[in-house]
Design a protein around this motif. Structure first.
Motif, PDB file in Angstrom:
ATOM      1  N   VAL A  63      27.105   1.974  -9.333  1.00 52.60           N
ATOM      2  CA  VAL A  63      26.144   0.942  -8.950  1.00 52.60           C
ATOM      3  C   VAL A  63      24.787   1.315  -9.541  1.00 52.60           C
ATOM      4  CG1 VAL A  63      27.407   0.447  -6.830  1.00 52.60           C
ATOM      5  CG2 VAL A  63      25.509   2.074  -6.775  1.00 52.60           C
ATOM      6  N   THR A  64      23.860   0.367  -9.491  1.00 52.33           N
ATOM      7  CA  THR A  64      22.519   0.692  -9.959  1.00 52.33           C
ATOM      8  C   THR A  64      21.984   1.877  -9.156  1.00 52.33           C
ATOM      9  OG1 THR A  64      21.609  -1.006  -8.498  1.00 52.33           O
ATOM     10  CG2 THR A  64      21.934  -1.605 -10.807  1.00 52.33           C
ATOM     11  N   SER A  65      21.284   2.742  -9.844  1.00 49.61           N
ATOM     12  CA  SER A  65      20.806   3.961  -9.197  1.00 49.61           C
ATOM     13  C   SER A  65      19.572   4.494  -9.911  1.00 49.61           C
ATOM     14  CB  SER A  65      21.899   5.024  -9.190  1.00 49.61           C
ATOM     15  OG  SER A  65      22.258   5.373 -10.507  1.00 49.61           O
ATOM     16  N   THR A  66      18.861   5.359  -9.216  1.00 52.58           N
ATOM     17  CA  THR A  66      17.699   6.037  -9.770  1.00 52.58           C
ATOM     18  C   THR A  66      18.045   7.509  -9.914  1.00 52.58           C
ATOM     19  OG1 THR A  66      16.188   4.482  -8.703  1.00 52.58           O
ATOM     20  CG2 THR A  66      15.263   6.600  -9.407  1.00 52.58           C
ATOM     21  N   GLN A  67      17.866   8.024 -11.115  1.00 56.65           N
ATOM     22  CA  GLN A  67      18.146   9.438 -11.402  1.00 56.65           C
ATOM     23  C   GLN A  67      16.836  10.214 -11.412  1.00 56.65           C
ATOM     24  OE1 GLN A  67      21.419  10.776 -11.960  1.00 56.65           O
ATOM     25  NE2 GLN A  67      20.168  12.532 -11.436  1.00 56.65           N
ATOM     26  N   LEU A  68      16.757  11.223 -10.562  1.00 60.45           N
ATOM     27  CA  LEU A  68      15.539  12.010 -10.433  1.00 60.45           C
ATOM     28  C   LEU A  68      15.792  13.490 -10.706  1.00 60.45           C
ATOM     29  CD1 LEU A  68      14.316  10.365  -7.111  1.00 60.45           C
ATOM     30  CD2 LEU A  68      13.415   9.933  -9.404  1.00 60.45           C
ATOM     31  N   LEU A  69      14.761  14.124 -11.207  1.00 53.44           N
ATOM     32  CA  LEU A  69      14.768  15.567 -11.448  1.00 53.44           C
ATOM     33  C   LEU A  69      13.884  16.214 -10.398  1.00 53.44           C
ATOM     34  CD1 LEU A  69      14.016  15.402 -15.283  1.00 53.44           C
ATOM     35  CD2 LEU A  69      16.283  15.518 -14.180  1.00 53.44           C
ATOM     36  N   ALA A  70      14.335  17.301  -9.820  1.00 52.61           N
ATOM     37  CA  ALA A  70      13.503  18.077  -8.891  1.00 52.61           C
ATOM     38  C   ALA A  70      12.839  19.174  -9.716  1.00 52.61           C
ATOM     39  CB  ALA A  70      14.346  18.669  -7.777  1.00 52.61           C
ATOM     40  N   ILE A  71      11.544  19.020  -9.925  1.00 54.72           N
ATOM     41  CA  ILE A  71      10.791  19.908 -10.807  1.00 54.72           C
ATOM     42  C   ILE A  71       9.942  20.866  -9.962  1.00 54.72           C
ATOM     43  CG2 ILE A  71       9.074  20.006 -12.669  1.00 54.72           C
ATOM     44  CD1 ILE A  71      11.618  18.469 -13.447  1.00 54.72           C
ATOM     45  N   ARG A  72      10.079  22.153 -10.257  1.00 51.27           N
ATOM     46  CA  ARG A  72       9.215  23.141  -9.597  1.00 51.27           C
ATOM     47  C   ARG A  72       7.851  23.079 -10.272  1.00 51.27           C
ATOM     48  NH1 ARG A  72      12.190  28.286  -9.284  1.00 51.27           N
ATOM     49  NH2 ARG A  72      11.949  28.243 -11.526  1.00 51.27           N
ATOM     50  N   LYS A  73       6.816  22.864  -9.488  1.00 52.56           N
ATOM     51  CA  LYS A  73       5.480  22.652 -10.039  1.00 52.56           C
ATOM     52  C   LYS A  73       4.949  23.874 -10.778  1.00 52.56           C
ATOM     53  CE  LYS A  73       3.886  19.210  -6.689  1.00 52.56           C
ATOM     54  NZ  LYS A  73       2.884  18.954  -5.636  1.00 52.56           N
ATOM     55  N   VAL A  79      14.937  22.447 -11.027  1.00 51.58           N
ATOM     56  CA  VAL A  79      15.720  23.287 -10.118  1.00 51.58           C
ATOM     57  C   VAL A  79      16.855  22.482  -9.492  1.00 51.58           C
ATOM     58  CG1 VAL A  79      13.843  24.891  -9.647  1.00 51.58           C
ATOM     59  CG2 VAL A  79      14.176  22.940  -8.141  1.00 51.58           C
ATOM     60  N   GLY A  80      16.733  21.152  -9.516  1.00 51.04           N
ATOM     61  CA  GLY A  80      17.772  20.311  -8.945  1.00 51.04           C
ATOM     62  C   GLY A  80      17.742  18.922  -9.543  1.00 51.04           C
ATOM     63  N   MET A  81      18.783  18.177  -9.228  1.00 53.12           N
ATOM     64  CA  MET A  81      18.863  16.777  -9.651  1.00 53.12           C
ATOM     65  C   MET A  81      19.363  15.961  -8.473  1.00 53.12           C
ATOM     66  SD  MET A  81      20.427  16.991 -13.480  1.00 53.12           S
ATOM     67  CE  MET A  81      19.458  15.926 -14.490  1.00 53.12           C
ATOM     68  N   ILE A  82      18.937  14.718  -8.460  1.00 56.04           N
ATOM     69  CA  ILE A  82      19.300  13.839  -7.355  1.00 56.04           C
ATOM     70  C   ILE A  82      19.497  12.424  -7.883  1.00 56.04           C
ATOM     71  CG2 ILE A  82      16.966  13.223  -6.626  1.00 56.04           C
ATOM     72  CD1 ILE A  82      17.995  14.027  -3.754  1.00 56.04           C
ATOM     73  N   GLN A  83      20.550  11.774  -7.402  1.00 55.00           N
ATOM     74  CA  GLN A  83      20.806  10.386  -7.772  1.00 55.00           C
ATOM     75  C   GLN A  83      20.793   9.552  -6.499  1.00 55.00           C
ATOM     76  OE1 GLN A  83      24.772   8.884  -8.938  1.00 55.00           O
ATOM     77  NE2 GLN A  83      23.760   8.252 -10.839  1.00 55.00           N
ATOM     78  N   ILE A  84      19.979   8.498  -6.515  1.00 61.48           N
ATOM     79  CA  ILE A  84      19.897   7.603  -5.369  1.00 61.48           C
ATOM     80  C   ILE A  84      20.516   6.269  -5.761  1.00 61.48           C
ATOM     81  CG2 ILE A  84      18.388   6.451  -3.723  1.00 61.48           C
ATOM     82  CD1 ILE A  84      16.312   8.682  -4.311  1.00 61.48           C
ATOM     83  N   ARG A  85      21.595   5.906  -5.087  1.00 60.95           N
ATOM     84  CA  ARG A  85      22.270   4.630  -5.357  1.00 60.95           C
ATOM     85  C   ARG A  85      21.572   3.537  -4.553  1.00 60.95           C
ATOM     86  NH1 ARG A  85      25.934   9.230  -4.161  1.00 60.95           N
ATOM     87  NH2 ARG A  85      26.395   9.979  -6.247  1.00 60.95           N
ATOM     88  N   HIS A  86      21.294   2.428  -5.185  1.00 60.67           N
ATOM     89  CA  HIS A  86      20.514   1.366  -4.568  1.00 60.67           C
ATOM     90  C   HIS A  86      21.288   0.596  -3.508  1.00 60.67           C
ATOM     91  CE1 HIS A  86      17.737   1.236  -8.368  1.00 60.67           C
ATOM     92  NE2 HIS A  86      17.863   2.442  -7.853  1.00 60.67           N
ATOM     93  N   PHE A  87      22.588   0.613  -3.603  1.00 59.10           N
ATOM     94  CA  PHE A  87      23.452  -0.017  -2.601  1.00 59.10           C
ATOM     95  C   PHE A  87      24.812   0.671  -2.677  1.00 59.10           C
ATOM     96  CE2 PHE A  87      23.946  -2.457  -6.478  1.00 59.10           C
ATOM     97  CZ  PHE A  87      25.313  -2.650  -6.558  1.00 59.10           C
TER      98      PHE A  87
END
Length: 175
Positions: A63-73, A79-87
């Motif tokens: 499904v449509t989703s947003t792909q994000l990177l977890a970046i250590r400042k 350091v990580g990755m996260i995918q958020i599915r819109h539905f």
């Protein structure tokens, strides 16, 4: 734990994205929350597909989703990755949930997964207007269980994925 920021995939992180991929392959681990990463042949291909998937389904797989990177400042490292599915489609409602996430092996046990998920839940509520989020994990993934519970997850049930002989726990978090 050092400060993290969630950022959308971009070419600025292309080399680090593939370093992340290679660390998971080397350790023979599942790439949860990385979307198309395992099959991507280049950072550009991965980034292009991930960004396109925000507005439409790509390859008919997800499904449509947003792909994000977890970046250590402190060092600008993924350091990580996260995918958020819109539905949720039927499969995600049963087995996958709204959010998939991972932390590279070399960065585990530092609180990053908890912070990734905390920020992802804010994104779900404020950007996507999702009020109730489903998360799932294998019933023997104690680290993920602890992370989900730390953010208010309430277990609904367990389901068997027969093809994989695996039991999945399903948790809901009200936002």
């Amino acid at each position: 734990m050092e400060d993290l920021v969630l950022k959308k995939v971009s070419i600025e992180y292309g080399d680090d994205i593939f370093s992340y991929k290679n660390e998971f392959i080397y350790n023979d681990e599942s790439m949860d929350g990385t979307g198309f990463l395992r099959s991507a042949n280049s950072p550009n291909e991965y980034i292009e597909k991930s960004l396109l998937n925000e507005t439409k389904e790509v390859d008919g797989r997800v499904v449509t989703s947003t792909q994000l990177l977890a970046i250590r400042k402190s060092d600008n490292r993924i350091v990580g990755m996260i995918q958020i599915r819109h539905f949720l489609n039927d499969y995600l409602l049963q087995y996958g949930g709204h959010i998939g996430y991972s932390v590279r092996k070399s960065e585990r046990n530092k609180g990053y997964a908890k912070e990734e998920l905390r920020q992802a839940l804010i994104y779900c509520k404020e950007i996507l207007r999702i009020n109730r989020v489903l998360l799932t994990c294998d019933n023997d993934n104690f680290a993920s269980q602890k992370t989900i519970l730390s953010q208010g997850g309430k277990i609904e049930n367990e389901v068997l994925i027969e093809d994989e002989n695996c039991i999945i726990e399903r948790y809901w978090i009200d936002l």
